[in-house]
Design a protein around this motif. Structure first.
Motif, PDB file in Angstrom:
ATOM      1  N   MET A   1       0.744  -1.245   0.018  1.00  0.00           N
ATOM      2  CA  MET A   1       0.033  -0.096   0.157  1.00  0.00           C
ATOM      3  C   MET A   1       1.128   1.231  -0.058  1.00  0.00           C
ATOM      4  SD  MET A   1      -3.252   1.330   2.343  1.00  0.00           S
ATOM      5  CE  MET A   1      -2.430   0.942   3.980  1.00  0.00           C
ATOM      6  N   ALA A   2       0.595   2.228  -0.809  1.00  0.00           N
ATOM      7  CA  ALA A   2       1.335   3.537  -0.902  1.00  0.00           C
ATOM      8  C   ALA A   2       1.108   4.214   0.504  1.00  0.00           C
ATOM      9  CB  ALA A   2       0.677   4.245  -1.938  1.00  0.00           C
ATOM     10  N   SER A   3       2.132   5.183   0.816  1.00  0.00           N
ATOM     11  CA  SER A   3       2.258   5.890   2.004  1.00  0.00           C
ATOM     12  C   SER A   3       1.495   7.069   1.648  1.00  0.00           C
ATOM     13  CB  SER A   3       3.697   6.260   2.193  1.00  0.00           C
ATOM     14  OG  SER A   3       3.639   7.352   3.209  1.00  0.00           O
ATOM     15  N   VAL A   4       0.751   7.745   2.491  1.00  0.00           N
ATOM     16  CA  VAL A   4      -0.261   8.876   2.304  1.00  0.00           C
ATOM     17  C   VAL A   4       0.513   9.906   3.133  1.00  0.00           C
ATOM     18  CG1 VAL A   4      -2.391   9.828   2.310  1.00  0.00           C
ATOM     19  CG2 VAL A   4      -2.236   7.593   1.555  1.00  0.00           C
ATOM     20  N   SER A   5       0.586  11.027   2.593  1.00  0.00           N
ATOM     21  CA  SER A   5       1.693  12.075   3.758  1.00  0.00           C
ATOM     22  C   SER A   5       0.935  13.276   3.623  1.00  0.00           C
ATOM     23  CB  SER A   5       3.029  12.296   3.049  1.00  0.00           C
ATOM     24  OG  SER A   5       3.537  13.450   3.733  1.00  0.00           O
ATOM     25  N   LEU A   6       0.701  14.094   4.691  1.00  0.00           N
ATOM     26  CA  LEU A   6       0.041  15.302   4.537  1.00  0.00           C
ATOM     27  C   LEU A   6       0.652  16.269   3.620  1.00  0.00           C
ATOM     28  CD1 LEU A   6      -1.165  15.843   8.300  1.00  0.00           C
ATOM     29  CD2 LEU A   6      -2.548  15.229   6.224  1.00  0.00           C
ATOM     30  N   SER A   7       1.901  15.928   3.269  1.00  0.00           N
ATOM     31  CA  SER A   7       2.674  17.024   2.490  1.00  0.00           C
ATOM     32  C   SER A   7       2.438  16.893   0.937  1.00  0.00           C
ATOM     33  CB  SER A   7       4.106  16.928   2.702  1.00  0.00           C
ATOM     34  OG  SER A   7       4.706  15.427   2.669  1.00  0.00           O
ATOM     35  N   ASP A   8       1.623  15.620   0.686  1.00  0.00           N
ATOM     36  CA  ASP A   8       1.339  15.225  -0.526  1.00  0.00           C
ATOM     37  C   ASP A   8       0.352  16.318  -1.124  1.00  0.00           C
ATOM     38  OD1 ASP A   8       0.568  14.281  -2.786  1.00  0.00           O
ATOM     39  OD2 ASP A   8       0.337  12.183  -2.225  1.00  0.00           O
ATOM     40  N   PRO A   9       0.630  16.884  -2.587  1.00  0.00           N
ATOM     41  CA  PRO A   9      -0.248  17.784  -2.768  1.00  0.00           C
ATOM     42  C   PRO A   9      -1.584  17.299  -3.101  1.00  0.00           C
ATOM     43  CG  PRO A   9       1.623  18.069  -4.159  1.00  0.00           C
ATOM     44  CD  PRO A   9       1.896  16.983  -3.034  1.00  0.00           C
ATOM     45  N   ALA A  10      -1.802  16.217  -3.595  1.00  0.00           N
ATOM     46  CA  ALA A  10      -3.061  15.338  -3.876  1.00  0.00           C
ATOM     47  C   ALA A  10      -3.881  15.245  -2.478  1.00  0.00           C
ATOM     48  CB  ALA A  10      -2.887  13.901  -4.411  1.00  0.00           C
ATOM     49  N   VAL A  11      -3.238  14.796  -1.248  1.00  0.00           N
ATOM     50  CA  VAL A  11      -3.765  14.850   0.025  1.00  0.00           C
ATOM     51  C   VAL A  11      -4.197  16.062   0.482  1.00  0.00           C
ATOM     52  CG1 VAL A  11      -3.351  14.150   2.588  1.00  0.00           C
ATOM     53  CG2 VAL A  11      -2.639  12.754   0.556  1.00  0.00           C
ATOM     54  N   GLN A  12      -3.281  17.120   0.331  1.00  0.00           N
ATOM     55  CA  GLN A  12      -3.827  18.437   0.477  1.00  0.00           C
ATOM     56  C   GLN A  12      -5.012  18.898  -0.238  1.00  0.00           C
ATOM     57  OE1 GLN A  12      -0.248  20.939  -0.075  1.00  0.00           O
ATOM     58  NE2 GLN A  12       0.665  20.073   1.851  1.00  0.00           N
ATOM     59  N   SER A  13      -5.185  18.510  -1.503  1.00  0.00           N
ATOM     60  CA  SER A  13      -6.296  18.780  -2.234  1.00  0.00           C
ATOM     61  C   SER A  13      -7.382  18.131  -1.806  1.00  0.00           C
ATOM     62  CB  SER A  13      -5.853  18.373  -3.825  1.00  0.00           C
ATOM     63  OG  SER A  13      -6.976  18.794  -4.560  1.00  0.00           O
ATOM     64  N   TYR A  14      -7.319  17.023  -1.507  1.00  0.00           N
ATOM     65  CA  TYR A  14      -8.579  16.115  -1.044  1.00  0.00           C
ATOM     66  C   TYR A  14      -8.961  16.693   0.270  1.00  0.00           C
ATOM     67  CZ  TYR A  14     -10.804  12.490   1.567  1.00  0.00           C
ATOM     68  OH  TYR A  14     -11.765  11.727   2.220  1.00  0.00           O
ATOM     69  N   ILE A  15      -8.012  17.007   1.151  1.00  0.00           N
ATOM     70  CA  ILE A  15      -8.404  17.924   2.556  1.00  0.00           C
ATOM     71  C   ILE A  15      -9.278  19.155   2.060  1.00  0.00           C
ATOM     72  CG2 ILE A  15      -7.631  18.922   4.555  1.00  0.00           C
ATOM     73  CD1 ILE A  15      -5.380  16.654   4.657  1.00  0.00           C
ATOM     74  N   LEU A  16      -8.593  19.995   1.318  1.00  0.00           N
ATOM     75  CA  LEU A  16      -9.266  21.324   1.038  1.00  0.00           C
ATOM     76  C   LEU A  16     -10.787  21.160   0.472  1.00  0.00           C
ATOM     77  CD1 LEU A  16      -9.230  24.354   0.394  1.00  0.00           C
ATOM     78  CD2 LEU A  16      -8.515  23.640  -1.864  1.00  0.00           C
ATOM     79  N   TYR A  17     -10.889  20.187  -0.526  1.00  0.00           N
ATOM     80  CA  TYR A  17     -12.104  20.108  -1.089  1.00  0.00           C
ATOM     81  C   TYR A  17     -13.264  19.213  -0.287  1.00  0.00           C
ATOM     82  CZ  TYR A  17     -10.370  22.511  -5.330  1.00  0.00           C
ATOM     83  OH  TYR A  17      -9.727  23.399  -5.921  1.00  0.00           O
ATOM     84  N   SER A  18     -12.732  18.325   0.657  1.00  0.00           N
ATOM     85  CA  SER A  18     -13.469  17.591   1.651  1.00  0.00           C
ATOM     86  C   SER A  18     -14.098  18.808   2.623  1.00  0.00           C
ATOM     87  CB  SER A  18     -12.630  16.723   2.463  1.00  0.00           C
ATOM     88  OG  SER A  18     -12.331  15.636   1.539  1.00  0.00           O
ATOM     89  N   GLY A  19     -13.419  19.656   2.874  1.00  0.00           N
ATOM     90  CA  GLY A  19     -13.669  20.737   3.897  1.00  0.00           C
ATOM     91  C   GLY A  19     -14.490  21.597   3.267  1.00  0.00           C
ATOM     92  N   VAL A  20     -14.440  22.066   1.900  1.00  0.00           N
ATOM     93  CA  VAL A  20     -15.344  22.932   1.337  1.00  0.00           C
ATOM     94  C   VAL A  20     -16.809  22.068   1.000  1.00  0.00           C
ATOM     95  CG1 VAL A  20     -15.919  23.470  -1.194  1.00  0.00           C
ATOM     96  CG2 VAL A  20     -13.780  23.916  -0.186  1.00  0.00           C
TER      97      VAL A  20
END
Length: 150
Positions: free
Chosen positions: A1-20
């Motif tokens: 399984m791939a490592s998911v990091s908060l510094s990953d732009p895809a993760v940051q994007s997911y967090i942003l749009y999830s909040g929206v």
């Protein structure tokens, strides 16, 4: 399984749009209240008494906003789950961001064309269909990624 990091732009994007999207769901709840107060139509006797209004369960304007809210509650949690799982497949950040952005825009547009300023079809179908297809795509990508890893 791939490592998911908060510094990953895809993760940051997911967090942003999830909040929206979370704020959007809350906003539609407020919109429902606003329509109820404007129309002086409530579902509960105690609310109607307090505002000197009436109890009515079939007001078309209130029901339209409630259906939009219910549609959010049926679709956005699936995005949150599948989007998070999709991130574990190490998608390209720009592609993942585009998907998350289009999903959020589509869900917002769906509420606008369904509950705020109703437009004739196919406006609502497109606004529903694009995010739905994105969720479906992410789900299939997750299944294929992990099925082939078995």
């Amino acid at each position: 399984m791939a490592s998911v990091s908060l510094s990953d732009p895809a993760v940051q994007s997911y967090i942003l749009y999830s909040g929206v999207l979370a704020l959007k769901v809350l906003g539609v709840a407020i919109l429902t209240s606003r329509v109820r107060y404007t129309k002086k139509v409530f579902a509960n006797e105690e609310d109607a008494k307090r505002t000197k209004s009436k109890v009515k369960h079939d007001d078309p304007d209130v029901e339209r906003v409630r259906r939009a809210h219910l549609n959010d509650l049926e679709n956005i949690p699936a995005f949150w789950i599948l989007g998070a799982l999709y991130l574990t497949t190490s998608p390209e950040a720009a592609w993942a961001t585009l998907l998350f952005r289009l999903y959020a825009a589509g869900r917002i547009l769906h509420t606008v064309v369904y509950a705020v300023t109703p437009l004739p079809q196919p406006a609502r179908a497109i606004a529903f269909g694009v995010p739905f297809m994105i969720t479906l795509y992410m789900g299939v990508k997750v299944i294929l990624h992990y099925f082939t890893a078995l």
